[in-house]
Scaffold this motif. Sequence first.
Motif, PDB file in Angstrom:
ATOM      1  N   THR A 132       4.057  -8.880   9.661  1.00  0.00           N
ATOM      2  CA  THR A 132       5.018  -8.245   8.761  1.00  0.00           C
ATOM      3  C   THR A 132       4.675  -8.544   7.309  1.00  0.00           C
ATOM      4  N   PHE A 133       4.348  -9.794   7.040  1.00  0.00           N
ATOM      5  CA  PHE A 133       3.971 -10.188   5.688  1.00  0.00           C
ATOM      6  C   PHE A 133       2.699  -9.467   5.229  1.00  0.00           C
ATOM      7  N   GLY A 134       1.660  -9.499   6.079  1.00  0.00           N
ATOM      8  CA  GLY A 134       0.392  -8.887   5.703  1.00  0.00           C
ATOM      9  C   GLY A 134       0.496  -7.388   5.505  1.00  0.00           C
ATOM     10  N   ILE A 135       1.170  -6.707   6.427  1.00  0.00           N
ATOM     11  CA  ILE A 135       1.313  -5.252   6.323  1.00  0.00           C
ATOM     12  C   ILE A 135       2.138  -4.891   5.092  1.00  0.00           C
ATOM     13  N   THR A 136       3.213  -5.649   4.851  1.00  0.00           N
ATOM     14  CA  THR A 136       4.046  -5.374   3.680  1.00  0.00           C
ATOM     15  C   THR A 136       3.256  -5.552   2.394  1.00  0.00           C
ATOM     16  N   ALA A 137       2.484  -6.654   2.300  1.00  0.00           N
ATOM     17  CA  ALA A 137       1.670  -6.885   1.101  1.00  0.00           C
ATOM     18  C   ALA A 137       0.665  -5.760   0.890  1.00  0.00           C
ATOM     19  N   MET A 138       0.012  -5.329   1.980  1.00  0.00           N
ATOM     20  CA  MET A 138      -0.991  -4.274   1.849  1.00  0.00           C
ATOM     21  C   MET A 138      -0.345  -2.934   1.500  1.00  0.00           C
ATOM     22  N   GLU A 139       0.804  -2.637   2.101  1.00  0.00           N
ATOM     23  CA  GLU A 139       1.475  -1.373   1.801  1.00  0.00           C
ATOM     24  C   GLU A 139       1.955  -1.341   0.352  1.00  0.00           C
ATOM     25  N   PHE A 140       2.434  -2.473  -0.156  1.00  0.00           N
ATOM     26  CA  PHE A 140       2.838  -2.525  -1.557  1.00  0.00           C
ATOM     27  C   PHE A 140       1.628  -2.321  -2.470  1.00  0.00           C
ATOM     28  N   ALA A 141       0.497  -2.943  -2.102  1.00  0.00           N
ATOM     29  CA  ALA A 141      -0.712  -2.776  -2.911  1.00  0.00           C
ATOM     30  C   ALA A 141      -1.161  -1.316  -2.927  1.00  0.00           C
ATOM     31  N   ARG A 142      -1.053  -0.666  -1.798  1.00  0.00           N
ATOM     32  CA  ARG A 142      -1.484   0.732  -1.716  1.00  0.00           C
ATOM     33  C   ARG A 142      -0.459   1.696  -2.313  1.00  0.00           C
ATOM     34  N   ALA A 143       0.784   1.219  -2.452  1.00  0.00           N
ATOM     35  CA  ALA A 143       1.836   2.084  -2.992  1.00  0.00           C
ATOM     36  C   ALA A 143       1.846   2.109  -4.512  1.00  0.00           C
ATOM     37  N   ARG A 144       0.994   1.300  -5.149  1.00  0.00           N
ATOM     38  CA  ARG A 144       0.958   1.291  -6.607  1.00  0.00           C
ATOM     39  C   ARG A 144       0.621   2.687  -7.141  1.00  0.00           C
ATOM     40  N   GLY A 145       1.470   3.151  -8.022  1.00  0.00           N
ATOM     41  CA  GLY A 145       1.248   4.476  -8.593  1.00  0.00           C
ATOM     42  C   GLY A 145       1.821   5.600  -7.751  1.00  0.00           C
ATOM     43  N   HIS A 146       2.415   5.282  -6.611  1.00  0.00           N
ATOM     44  CA  HIS A 146       3.043   6.284  -5.766  1.00  0.00           C
ATOM     45  C   HIS A 146       4.547   6.027  -5.719  1.00  0.00           C
ATOM     46  N   ASP A 147       5.279   7.035  -5.454  1.00  0.00           N
ATOM     47  CA  ASP A 147       6.738   6.921  -5.437  1.00  0.00           C
ATOM     48  C   ASP A 147       7.210   6.548  -4.028  1.00  0.00           C
ATOM     49  N   LEU A 148       6.940   5.293  -3.658  1.00  0.00           N
ATOM     50  CA  LEU A 148       7.372   4.799  -2.354  1.00  0.00           C
ATOM     51  C   LEU A 148       8.434   3.724  -2.557  1.00  0.00           C
TER      52      LEU A 148
END
Length: 314
Positions: free
Chosen positions: A140-156
């Motif tokens: 959960t921690f790893g996926i959340t960190a990666m999704e936040f990193a990939r969401a930079r600049g996107h409206d998520l």
Amino acid sequence: MTALFDVILPVFLVVGFGYVACWRRMLSEVAVDGIMRFAQTFAVPVLLFNAIAHLDLGTNYNPLLLLAFYAGAFLSFALGMGLALRWLKRPVEDAIAIGFVCLFSNSLLLGVPITERAYGPDALVGNFTIISIHSPLLYTFGITAMEFARARGHDLSLGRVALRALSGVLHTPMVIGILCGFVMNLLIQAGLVMPEGFWGAVRMMSSAALPAALFGLGGILYRYRPEGEARAIALCCAGSLLLHPAVTFGLSKLFGLGVAEIRSAVVTAAMAPGVNAYLFASIYGVAKRVSASAVLVATALSILTIWFWLSILP
């Protein structure tokens, strides 16, 4: 020397047997994938189900034990990710994957058989207490960190990122086995009595889990030949094999944990990164070569580091 030959060597011989079988072409990659699929999708979840179902949730869940282990794990993640960003100049997604290698120790496939051989089956209570939240928490921690990193600049939104992480974790067979174990544990506490035939079948599947998984792990490791990126691999090995167990040992002493709890926490923390660390990198297509090589190199080096920790543990 006794610990090396009687405790550590048998476990790594099974891993080595799988490695040699693939090296000598006695097993195809498809066959190894089948063995690992059986182990990780069916046998290991049943093993976890059986262990969690019989845990005494009232007395075995010592928060200080979990704090000692996971403080070391997350500190290792922070070190790995921070140095990957600042020292190695890697992109943030790569840095998260490298940090995840430092974070995710092979608590089950290596930690359980080594603890059992060193201290006996009754010593595994602390191991399974740690394992019961290991994959759910760290994935959960790893996926959340990666999704936040990939969401930079996107409206998520935060909710959408969290939902993605939770959905990914809940579809993991080992997490399903753990959750089913908790449900069965509560039902047993409420008075449910399952027939002995049911538990007999559970024990048969459980007994196949670790030998099959260790053998398959050897075959999987054969594919991951270490290639370049020496500094990144060294960083992963230092975080997982040195920093994590050292922090866990120090905190265990500081918190005044019992001998059995210290053994379980430190031995589990001293394990090399699991193959799941590579799978995490592979899912996102980042730092795959570093992750694969670090898993292989750290697994080999852990023979010595585990020997060290077994020699100083009470």
